[in-house]
Design a protein around this motif. Structure first.
Motif, PDB file in Angstrom:
ATOM      1  N   TRP A   1      -2.715  -5.768   3.412  1.00  0.00           N
ATOM      2  CA  TRP A   1      -1.369  -5.479   2.915  1.00  0.00           C
ATOM      3  C   TRP A   1      -1.080  -6.326   1.680  1.00  0.00           C
ATOM      4  O   TRP A   1      -0.587  -5.824   0.675  1.00  0.00           O
ATOM      5  N   THR A   2      -1.415  -7.611   1.757  1.00  0.00           N
ATOM      6  CA  THR A   2      -1.193  -8.517   0.636  1.00  0.00           C
ATOM      7  C   THR A   2      -2.071  -8.132  -0.547  1.00  0.00           C
ATOM      8  O   THR A   2      -1.623  -8.134  -1.698  1.00  0.00           O
TER       9      THR A   2
ATOM     10  N   HIS B   1      -0.612  -5.172  -2.403  1.00  0.00           N
ATOM     11  CA  HIS B   1       0.548  -5.574  -3.199  1.00  0.00           C
ATOM     12  C   HIS B   1       0.117  -6.386  -4.417  1.00  0.00           C
ATOM     13  O   HIS B   1       0.707  -6.256  -5.494  1.00  0.00           O
TER      14      HIS B   1
ATOM     15  N   GLY C   1       4.800   1.894  -1.332  1.00  0.00           N
ATOM     16  CA  GLY C   1       5.074   1.203  -0.073  1.00  0.00           C
ATOM     17  C   GLY C   1       4.640   2.012   1.136  1.00  0.00           C
ATOM     18  O   GLY C   1       4.062   1.466   2.091  1.00  0.00           O
TER      19      GLY C   1
ATOM     20  N   ASP D   1       1.783   0.746   3.688  1.00  0.00           N
ATOM     21  CA  ASP D   1       2.055   0.668   5.125  1.00  0.00           C
ATOM     22  C   ASP D   1       1.065   1.509   5.925  1.00  0.00           C
ATOM     23  O   ASP D   1       0.573   1.082   6.978  1.00  0.00           O
TER      24      ASP D   1
ATOM     25  N   ILE E   1       2.621  -4.497   9.681  1.00  0.00           N
ATOM     26  CA  ILE E   1       3.322  -5.639   9.110  1.00  0.00           C
ATOM     27  C   ILE E   1       4.823  -5.470   9.288  1.00  0.00           C
ATOM     28  O   ILE E   1       5.407  -4.487   8.826  1.00  0.00           O
TER      29      ILE E   1
ATOM     30  N   ARG F   1       6.799  -9.261   5.629  1.00  0.00           N
ATOM     31  CA  ARG F   1       6.602  -8.559   4.353  1.00  0.00           C
ATOM     32  C   ARG F   1       7.076  -9.384   3.164  1.00  0.00           C
ATOM     33  O   ARG F   1       6.399  -9.449   2.144  1.00  0.00           O
TER      34      ARG F   1
END
Length: 114
Positions: free
Chosen positions: A33-34, A37, A60, A64, A71, A76
Motif C-alpha cells: 500500500w505504501t 502511494h 485510491g 485498496d 489497510i 492510512r
C-alpha cells in the motif's frame, strides 16, 4: 531506521500477536500500500503529474483493491505521509533517473493502466 521501516516493524509486531500468517499478510499489505502511494507521489514529483480529486479517487480504489482492502483508516494517514517522505528522499538522494525511481514509476504506470 527510517519511518517506513519503523512502521513496517510495528505492523509486523502487531500482526504477529494475531498469528504468524496474519503477520506476513499485514506486513505485505502495508508495504505494498505504501509502495503504491510512493509511486504516485514520485510520478507527481518526477513527471510533474497532477491528480485531481477524481483521479485520486480512482487511484485510491485501485490501491485498496491491490491489498484486498486490508489497510484501515487510521493507518492510512501514517502510511501516506511515509510514502510522501520516502518519495521525496528518493528523489533527493538518487534522483528521478535512478533504478529505484524507474521501478516505482513502472508500478505507477501499471496502476494507472490497470
Amino acid at each position: 531506521m527510517s519511518k517506513f521501516s519503523r512502521k513496517l516493524l510495528a505492523a509486523a509486531l502487531a500482526a504477529s500477536m494475531a498469528g504468524g500468517a496474519g503477520a506476513a499478510i499485514a506486513q505485505d499489505s502495508a508495504a505494498k500500500w505504501t509502495q503504491l502511494h510512493e509511486a504516485v507521489r514520485l510520478a507527481e514529483i518526477c513527471r510533474e503529474v497532477s491528480h485531481d480529486r477524481e483521479a485520486w479517487r480512482a487511484l485510491g480504489l485501485k490501491i485498496d483493491a491491490a491489498v484486498n482492502h486490508e489497510i484501515g483508516g487510521g493507518e492510512r494517514l501514517t502510511l501516506i505521509e511515509t510514502a510522501k517522505t520516502d518519495a521525496r528522499v528518493l528523489v533527493e538522494k538518487k534522483g528521478c533517473d535512478s533504478e529505484d525511481a524507474a521501478a516505482l514509476l513502472k508500478e505507477y504506470d501499471a496502476l494507472v493502466a490497470g
